[in-house]
Design a protein around this motif. Structure first.
Motif, PDB file in Angstrom:
ATOM      1  N   ILE A 282       1.038  -1.201   0.023  1.00 21.26           N
ATOM      2  CA  ILE A 282      -0.059   0.029   0.076  1.00 21.26           C
ATOM      3  C   ILE A 282       0.772   1.265   0.024  1.00 21.26           C
ATOM      4  CG2 ILE A 282      -1.667   1.450   1.492  1.00 21.26           C
ATOM      5  CD1 ILE A 282      -2.935  -1.199   2.102  1.00 21.26           C
ATOM      6  N   LEU A 283       0.540   2.238  -0.950  1.00 27.02           N
ATOM      7  CA  LEU A 283       1.627   3.247  -0.996  1.00 27.02           C
ATOM      8  C   LEU A 283       0.873   4.335  -0.412  1.00 27.02           C
ATOM      9  CD1 LEU A 283       3.685   4.967  -2.287  1.00 27.02           C
ATOM     10  CD2 LEU A 283       2.210   5.352  -4.159  1.00 27.02           C
ATOM     11  N   LEU A 284       1.250   4.990   0.506  1.00 23.64           N
ATOM     12  CA  LEU A 284       1.064   6.060   1.591  1.00 23.64           C
ATOM     13  C   LEU A 284       1.784   7.502   0.835  1.00 23.64           C
ATOM     14  CD1 LEU A 284       0.770   4.914   4.770  1.00 23.64           C
ATOM     15  CD2 LEU A 284      -1.110   4.887   3.299  1.00 23.64           C
TER      16      LEU A 284
ATOM     17  N   LEU B  78      10.728   3.102   1.610  1.00 19.90           N
ATOM     18  CA  LEU B  78      10.759   4.379   0.875  1.00 19.90           C
ATOM     19  C   LEU B  78      10.549   4.207  -0.503  1.00 19.90           C
ATOM     20  CD1 LEU B  78      13.318   6.290   3.148  1.00 19.90           C
ATOM     21  CD2 LEU B  78      10.809   6.374   3.306  1.00 19.90           C
ATOM     22  N   PHE B  79       9.657   5.258  -0.977  1.00 20.79           N
ATOM     23  CA  PHE B  79       9.718   5.267  -2.409  1.00 20.79           C
ATOM     24  C   PHE B  79       9.763   6.670  -3.088  1.00 20.79           C
ATOM     25  CE2 PHE B  79       6.189   5.252  -6.098  1.00 20.79           C
ATOM     26  CZ  PHE B  79       6.891   4.880  -7.042  1.00 20.79           C
ATOM     27  N   PRO B  80      11.032   7.289  -2.874  1.00 18.69           N
ATOM     28  CA  PRO B  80      10.954   8.578  -2.910  1.00 18.69           C
ATOM     29  C   PRO B  80      11.008   9.149  -4.266  1.00 18.69           C
ATOM     30  CG  PRO B  80      13.260   7.690  -2.686  1.00 18.69           C
ATOM     31  CD  PRO B  80      12.188   6.551  -2.858  1.00 18.69           C
TER      32      PRO B  80
ATOM     33  N   ILE C  96      12.686  -4.660 -11.103  1.00 17.35           N
ATOM     34  CA  ILE C  96      12.104  -3.647 -12.034  1.00 17.35           C
ATOM     35  C   ILE C  96      10.655  -3.376 -11.557  1.00 17.35           C
ATOM     36  CG2 ILE C  96      10.954  -3.686 -14.261  1.00 17.35           C
ATOM     37  CD1 ILE C  96      14.363  -3.613 -14.257  1.00 17.35           C
ATOM     38  N   TYR C  97      10.164  -1.855 -11.763  1.00 13.06           N
ATOM     39  CA  TYR C  97       9.116  -1.411 -11.483  1.00 13.06           C
ATOM     40  C   TYR C  97       8.530  -0.921 -12.681  1.00 13.06           C
ATOM     41  CZ  TYR C  97       5.921   1.287  -8.121  1.00 13.06           C
ATOM     42  OH  TYR C  97       4.819   1.942  -7.816  1.00 13.06           O
ATOM     43  N   LEU C  98       7.448  -1.664 -13.060  1.00 14.22           N
ATOM     44  CA  LEU C  98       6.506  -1.244 -14.232  1.00 14.22           C
ATOM     45  C   LEU C  98       5.635  -0.014 -13.776  1.00 14.22           C
ATOM     46  CD1 LEU C  98       6.086  -4.133 -16.662  1.00 14.22           C
ATOM     47  CD2 LEU C  98       7.724  -2.296 -16.746  1.00 14.22           C
ATOM     48  N   GLU C  99       5.603   1.117 -14.227  1.00 14.97           N
ATOM     49  CA  GLU C  99       4.893   2.073 -13.418  1.00 14.97           C
ATOM     50  C   GLU C  99       3.955   2.784 -14.438  1.00 14.97           C
ATOM     51  OE1 GLU C  99       2.957   3.533 -11.123  1.00 14.97           O
ATOM     52  OE2 GLU C  99       4.523   4.778 -10.066  1.00 14.97           O
ATOM     53  N   ALA C 100       2.575   2.850 -14.275  1.00 19.36           N
ATOM     54  CA  ALA C 100       1.457   3.539 -14.986  1.00 19.36           C
ATOM     55  C   ALA C 100       1.430   4.944 -14.579  1.00 19.36           C
ATOM     56  CB  ALA C 100       0.338   2.920 -15.165  1.00 19.36           C
ATOM     57  N   GLY C 101       1.821   5.171 -13.227  1.00 18.92           N
ATOM     58  CA  GLY C 101       1.648   6.541 -12.635  1.00 18.92           C
ATOM     59  C   GLY C 101       0.407   6.366 -11.921  1.00 18.92           C
ATOM     60  N   SER C 102       0.596   7.327 -10.670  1.00 23.99           N
ATOM     61  CA  SER C 102      -0.457   7.219  -9.771  1.00 23.99           C
ATOM     62  C   SER C 102      -1.750   7.841 -10.346  1.00 23.99           C
ATOM     63  CB  SER C 102       0.075   7.999  -8.496  1.00 23.99           C
ATOM     64  OG  SER C 102      -0.937   7.766  -7.526  1.00 23.99           O
ATOM     65  N   GLY C 103      -2.723   6.895 -10.070  1.00 26.38           N
ATOM     66  CA  GLY C 103      -4.118   7.506 -10.756  1.00 26.38           C
ATOM     67  C   GLY C 103      -4.270   7.428 -12.115  1.00 26.38           C
ATOM     68  N   ALA C 104      -3.449   6.582 -12.779  1.00 27.63           N
ATOM     69  CA  ALA C 104      -3.412   6.592 -14.095  1.00 27.63           C
ATOM     70  C   ALA C 104      -4.784   5.934 -14.759  1.00 27.63           C
ATOM     71  CB  ALA C 104      -2.315   5.344 -14.264  1.00 27.63           C
TER      72      ALA C 104
ATOM     73  N   VAL D 230       4.404  -3.821 -10.136  1.00 27.64           N
ATOM     74  CA  VAL D 230       3.525  -3.329 -11.131  1.00 27.64           C
ATOM     75  C   VAL D 230       2.915  -2.284 -10.232  1.00 27.64           C
ATOM     76  CG1 VAL D 230       1.590  -3.815 -12.824  1.00 27.64           C
ATOM     77  CG2 VAL D 230       3.872  -5.250 -12.769  1.00 27.64           C
ATOM     78  N   GLY D 231       2.596  -1.123 -10.594  1.00 34.12           N
ATOM     79  CA  GLY D 231       1.610  -0.431 -10.046  1.00 34.12           C
ATOM     80  C   GLY D 231       1.139   1.070 -11.034  1.00 34.12           C
ATOM     81  N   GLY D 232       0.222   1.548 -10.422  1.00 33.43           N
ATOM     82  CA  GLY D 232      -0.468   2.499 -11.336  1.00 33.43           C
ATOM     83  C   GLY D 232      -1.671   2.148 -11.964  1.00 33.43           C
ATOM     84  N   GLY D 233      -2.769   2.831 -11.540  1.00 31.23           N
ATOM     85  CA  GLY D 233      -4.104   2.764 -12.029  1.00 31.23           C
ATOM     86  C   GLY D 233      -4.632   1.439 -11.867  1.00 31.23           C
ATOM     87  N   ILE D 234      -4.322   0.797 -10.816  1.00 30.49           N
ATOM     88  CA  ILE D 234      -5.182  -0.523 -10.689  1.00 30.49           C
ATOM     89  C   ILE D 234      -6.112  -0.270  -9.350  1.00 30.49           C
ATOM     90  CG2 ILE D 234      -4.892  -2.993  -9.818  1.00 30.49           C
ATOM     91  CD1 ILE D 234      -2.065  -2.789 -10.682  1.00 30.49           C
TER      92      ILE D 234
ATOM     93  N   VAL E 274       1.437  -2.606  -6.202  1.00 35.77           N
ATOM     94  CA  VAL E 274       1.448  -1.488  -5.558  1.00 35.77           C
ATOM     95  C   VAL E 274      -0.069  -0.832  -5.790  1.00 35.77           C
ATOM     96  CG1 VAL E 274       2.308   0.693  -5.055  1.00 35.77           C
ATOM     97  CG2 VAL E 274       3.868  -1.049  -5.765  1.00 35.77           C
ATOM     98  N   ILE E 275      -0.573  -0.672  -4.423  1.00 29.61           N
ATOM     99  CA  ILE E 275      -1.954   0.092  -4.816  1.00 29.61           C
ATOM    100  C   ILE E 275      -2.020   1.293  -3.929  1.00 29.61           C
ATOM    101  CG2 ILE E 275      -4.505   0.024  -3.612  1.00 29.61           C
ATOM    102  CD1 ILE E 275      -3.815  -1.753  -6.220  1.00 29.61           C
ATOM    103  N   GLY E 276      -2.239   2.581  -4.651  1.00 26.25           N
ATOM    104  CA  GLY E 276      -2.281   3.874  -3.772  1.00 26.25           C
ATOM    105  C   GLY E 276      -3.618   4.789  -3.724  1.00 26.25           C
ATOM    106  N   THR E 277      -3.847   5.185  -5.025  1.00 31.89           N
ATOM    107  CA  THR E 277      -5.162   5.724  -5.198  1.00 31.89           C
ATOM    108  C   THR E 277      -6.361   5.088  -4.466  1.00 31.89           C
ATOM    109  OG1 THR E 277      -4.173   6.949  -7.047  1.00 31.89           O
ATOM    110  CG2 THR E 277      -6.491   7.358  -6.708  1.00 31.89           C
ATOM    111  N   ALA E 278      -6.610   3.881  -5.078  1.00 25.04           N
ATOM    112  CA  ALA E 278      -7.853   3.031  -4.635  1.00 25.04           C
ATOM    113  C   ALA E 278      -7.912   2.939  -3.144  1.00 25.04           C
ATOM    114  CB  ALA E 278      -7.731   1.642  -5.304  1.00 25.04           C
TER     115      ALA E 278
HETATM  116  C1  1GP Z   1       1.962   4.947  -7.875  1.00 26.22           C
HETATM  117  O1  1GP Z   1       2.200   2.745  -8.555  1.00 26.22           O
HETATM  118  C2  1GP Z   1       1.748   3.738  -7.586  1.00 26.22           C
HETATM  119  O2  1GP Z   1       3.639   5.362  -7.869  1.00 26.22           O
HETATM  120  C3  1GP Z   1       0.415   3.524  -7.174  1.00 26.22           C
HETATM  121  O3  1GP Z   1      -0.530   3.829  -8.165  1.00 26.22           O
HETATM  122  O4  1GP Z   1      -2.047   5.368  -7.099  1.00 26.22           O
HETATM  123  O5  1GP Z   1      -2.713   4.514  -9.172  1.00 26.22           O
HETATM  124  O6  1GP Z   1      -2.620   3.298  -7.243  1.00 26.22           O
HETATM  125  P1  1GP Z   1      -2.080   4.263  -7.854  1.00 26.22           P
END
Ligand code: 1GP
Length: 238
Positions: free
Chosen positions: A21-23, A77-79, A172-180, A202-206, A224-228
């Motif tokens: 979980i990404l904070l 840390l994911f700086p 390796i981190y495949l990133e779509a970007g936060s809130g993709a 793998v993260g971003g937009g899931i 990685v789950i952030g926004t959701a």
């Molecule tokens: C962003 O991969 C992370 O660096 C998480 O992305 O916020 O879209 O879950 P989300």
């Protein structure tokens, strides 16, 4: 605290999928952090990642102390830049944005981070960070002033991931970007996962549990789950 990277490696070998979980400290109210941590403890998360593209407030230390008082999960840390380094965490993803061609994010920030890191006991995990085009311009793209890789060009993404591996990256981190808008394509995850030896994040937009499962099925070792979760702390109960 056991070695975090070894644990990720062992998990990959035994096909135990991991979830972070990404904070983003900018979006957290410290007074409400207790509830948030309780929700994380009740979730299937195996790691807590902390960071963001900007992070303008300086509550990182306090936030980590609070998490440590209430949770046993490893804090990584994911700086977005060296100002986000805290010696209170357990490890750091030492990122190099290898999809981009901006020297600041390939090596400059890393050089600047060294004197700070030398003062800490953080476990340093070198990570090849690859930004994939996801429908709209994301914060990483804006802040790093780099272009993401074409989501329809899995060959280039794979070659980039393999270059990262050959350079000695441990992840390796495949990133779509936060809130993709669009997460990393599953076929792309599959192609990369099948052709590198090191663990794949793998993260971003899931945004749903099926999305997490599909990423795992395609070969992601850690999702990685952030926004959701930010939008709904009961996300994992659904
Ligand atoms: C962003 O991969 C992370 O660096 C998480 O992305 O916020 O879209 O879950 P989300």
């Amino acid at each position: 605290m056991t070695n975090i990277y070894n644990h990720i490696l062992q998990s990959k070998i035994s096909n135990q999928k991991l979830l972070a979980i990404l904070l983003d400290p900018d979006k957290i109210d410290l007074n409400k952090a207790g509830i948030l941590i309780e929700k994380i403890n009740q979730s299937p998360a195996t790691h807590i990642f902390i960071g963001g593209s900007l992070v303008e407030n300086n509550i990182i230390d306090e936030l980590i102390i609070k998490i440590k008082q209430n949770s046993d999960l490893p804090i990584v840390l994911f700086p977005g830049n060296p100002s986000q380094i805290s010696d209170k965490a357990d490890a750091i993803l030492f990122l190099s944005l290898i999809s981009g061609r901006n020297p600041d994010f390939l090596i400059e920030h890393q050089v600047k981070a060294v004197p700070i890191l030398k003062q800490t006991d953080l476990e340093i995990i070198s990570t090849g960070y690859i930004l994939i085009e996801s429908g709209t311009q994301t914060a990483v793209e804006k802040v790093s002033k780099t272009k993401p890789l074409d989501r329809n060009n899995p060959e280039l993404v794979l070659a980039t991931a393999q270059a990262g591996e050959m350079l000695g990256n441990k992840l390796i981190y495949l990133e779509a970007g936060s809130g993709a808008k669009q997460a990393v394509p599953l076929e792309m995850i599959k192609k990369v996962a099948q052709n590198i030896e090191i663990p794949l994040i793998v993260g971003g937009g899931i945004i749903d549990l099926q999305g997490i499962q599909k990423a795992y099925n395609s070969g992601a070792d850690l999702v990685v789950i952030g926004t959701a979760f930010e939008n709904d702390v009961d996300f994992f109960n659904k």
